[in-house]
Design a protein around this motif. Sequence first.
Motif, mmCIF file in Angstrom:
data_model
loop_
_atom_site.group_PDB
_atom_site.id
_atom_site.type_symbol
_atom_site.label_atom_id
_atom_site.label_comp_id
_atom_site.label_asym_id
_atom_site.label_seq_id
_atom_site.Cartn_x
_atom_site.Cartn_y
_atom_site.Cartn_z
ATOM 1 N N ALA A 112 -2.757 -9.987 3.011
ATOM 2 C CA ALA A 112 -2.603 -9.020 4.110
ATOM 3 C C ALA A 112 -1.183 -9.044 4.658
ATOM 4 O O ALA A 112 -0.591 -7.981 4.946
ATOM 5 C CB ALA A 112 -3.614 -9.338 5.209
ATOM 6 N N LEU A 115 1.022 -7.204 2.227
ATOM 7 C CA LEU A 115 0.803 -5.755 2.179
ATOM 8 C C LEU A 115 1.224 -5.049 3.463
ATOM 9 O O LEU A 115 1.290 -3.805 3.489
ATOM 10 C CB LEU A 115 -0.669 -5.467 1.882
ATOM 11 C CG LEU A 115 -1.145 -5.871 0.482
ATOM 12 C CD1 LEU A 115 -2.620 -5.555 0.299
ATOM 13 C CD2 LEU A 115 -0.328 -5.189 -0.610
ATOM 14 N N LEU A 116 1.497 -5.818 4.522
ATOM 15 C CA LEU A 116 2.061 -5.168 5.710
ATOM 16 C C LEU A 116 3.439 -4.593 5.434
ATOM 17 O O LEU A 116 3.905 -3.702 6.167
ATOM 18 C CB LEU A 116 2.137 -6.181 6.869
ATOM 19 C CG LEU A 116 0.793 -6.590 7.489
ATOM 20 C CD1 LEU A 116 1.006 -7.645 8.559
ATOM 21 C CD2 LEU A 116 0.061 -5.380 8.068
ATOM 22 N N PRO A 118 4.721 -2.827 2.357
ATOM 23 C CA PRO A 118 4.376 -2.341 1.010
ATOM 24 C C PRO A 118 5.611 -2.100 0.144
ATOM 25 O O PRO A 118 6.679 -1.734 0.638
ATOM 26 C CB PRO A 118 3.645 -1.020 1.301
ATOM 27 C CG PRO A 118 4.171 -0.573 2.616
ATOM 28 C CD PRO A 118 4.454 -1.806 3.396
ATOM 29 N N GLU A 154 -10.618 -5.460 1.156
ATOM 30 C CA GLU A 154 -9.268 -5.555 1.720
ATOM 31 C C GLU A 154 -8.301 -4.662 0.950
ATOM 32 O O GLU A 154 -7.472 -3.952 1.547
ATOM 33 C CB GLU A 154 -8.787 -6.999 1.690
ATOM 34 C CG GLU A 154 -7.402 -7.194 2.315
ATOM 35 C CD GLU A 154 -6.944 -8.638 2.280
ATOM 36 O OE1 GLU A 154 -6.885 -9.258 3.358
ATOM 37 O OE2 GLU A 154 -6.648 -9.128 1.175
ATOM 38 N N PHE A 158 -6.228 -1.363 2.572
ATOM 39 C CA PHE A 158 -4.782 -1.173 2.535
ATOM 40 C C PHE A 158 -4.399 0.040 1.702
ATOM 41 O O PHE A 158 -3.375 0.685 1.964
ATOM 42 C CB PHE A 158 -4.098 -2.436 2.000
ATOM 43 C CG PHE A 158 -3.859 -3.484 3.040
ATOM 44 C CD1 PHE A 158 -2.786 -3.394 3.908
ATOM 45 C CD2 PHE A 158 -4.718 -4.572 3.167
ATOM 46 C CE1 PHE A 158 -2.561 -4.367 4.884
ATOM 47 C CE2 PHE A 158 -4.505 -5.542 4.132
ATOM 48 C CZ PHE A 158 -3.427 -5.446 4.994
ATOM 49 N N ASP A 159 -5.210 0.382 0.706
ATOM 50 C CA ASP A 159 -4.927 1.596 -0.050
ATOM 51 C C ASP A 159 -5.172 2.844 0.796
ATOM 52 O O ASP A 159 -4.433 3.838 0.686
ATOM 53 C CB ASP A 159 -5.797 1.634 -1.313
ATOM 54 C CG ASP A 159 -5.478 2.818 -2.197
ATOM 55 O OD1 ASP A 159 -4.397 2.818 -2.819
ATOM 56 O OD2 ASP A 159 -6.310 3.755 -2.252
ATOM 57 N N HIS A 163 -0.681 1.490 2.027
ATOM 58 C CA HIS A 163 0.163 0.325 1.798
ATOM 59 C C HIS A 163 -0.001 -0.263 0.396
ATOM 60 O O HIS A 163 0.584 -1.304 0.099
ATOM 61 C CB HIS A 163 -0.158 -0.751 2.841
ATOM 62 C CG HIS A 163 0.455 -0.496 4.163
ATOM 63 N ND1 HIS A 163 1.053 -1.465 4.932
ATOM 64 C CD2 HIS A 163 0.586 0.649 4.883
ATOM 65 C CE1 HIS A 163 1.504 -0.950 6.057
ATOM 66 N NE2 HIS A 163 1.218 0.334 6.046
#
Length: 437
Positions: A112, A115-116, A118, A154, A158-159, A163
């Motif tokens: 996570a 991915l913040l 991207p 998760e 994010f997708d 991200h």
Amino acid sequence: MDVSHAIPAEAPERESRRQRLLAWSGLSRVLADARERMESLPYDYPPAVVLGADLALLMVTTAAVIQRHTYFPSLLPWLAMAVVFLPVPLFVFFRVNPHPMLLGSSALLSCALFLLQPVSGDFAPFVLVIVVGEVAAVGSRRMGVGFALVALLELVAFDVVGHLQWGETGRRLEGLPMYVIGVILGMMVGVLLQYQRRFLYQERETQAIRSSHAADEERRRIAREVHDVIAHSLSITLLHLTAARRALQTDDDPAEATEALVEAERLGRQAMADIRRTVGMLDAGPAQTAPEPSAADIDELVGDFRRAGLTVDYARTGELAAVSGAIGHALYRIGQESLANVTKHAPGTVATVRLDVTPDAATLLVSNPLPPGPAPRRDTGMGLRGMRKRTELLGGAISAGNGDDGWTVRAGFPLKSGSCLSSVLPGLLRTKPQEDA
């Protein structure tokens, strides 16, 4: 050049190498301690497997950090990399075992954080791929499937927020299928390792059971050997002592009594040596080299009983060269136990012993007439059970019981692998054996 002077010149170099090795001894102790700790993990995986998974995580997280060079001087990628390896210092310094929940939580948080920020063609989701495999390998099946579903949720989340990019265009849903397949494959690899661990446990249990059964069988075999040796030696010794007593009481013949006592002493010493050798099989030391009795020793066995006062009608036919050592030893012990039973249950009778060896089979017959009066009581004991066990282990057949000629023990062994017992040992398989003491 004098070689004798050149060799000592290498001594300082060897000493220098030794000093360098001693300088590295501190590191060696650290590595040895780390290896010992990894081997103490409750997951039964080799340290190479654990180190291989950590190395894969290091490569993936390093690639993910390098991909985010445009976000520098942000420390978020470094924090994400540190979080995924959080179980390592907890295990090394605080002896906290890497529980599957701890592994999964650190991987979810690390991914996570990555991915913040991207990037295109991101390596960060492969953190989940590796850790999903680890959790499936060390946790329960329910825990492995549950963590894989959480990891997929998760990635989907994010997708959805954009991200999880892939390619130069950064279009959504392009990279998600690949990551999803990667997570599923990681879980499958972990499940395979889990099954391998379970099979290892089953194999250990099976091996322990086999070892226990082998130890029990060895104890029973030694018990049979000790029983046969003691029964034989005591029977003959008692016969000699009886002869010595009669020689002194009735005949007043000290020479005959002395001869009987000397023979009893010899047999007693021989029996003690046999018992020491048999009990020595229980020791973990070097194997004993004394030969086991064979079919050729049956002649001497009959001679011992004759010298002790038992009348034995003995005849042998055939060549003993065809009899293997194991079969010969079994024939000797069966004859020994049978003659000991004659002296115990039918003293004063004439025992008949026949050893017949043909190209196909070896047969031993021991018979004796029963004394007048009621038949002697044949208690259930180790005698016949031991003879039957010896015979069965070698593929033979044995019968023992009352007949027209008295008590008869007949044992036979096939000498050829393709021989049929019903043809080479007629009558043995049809006689119902009775228990003997």
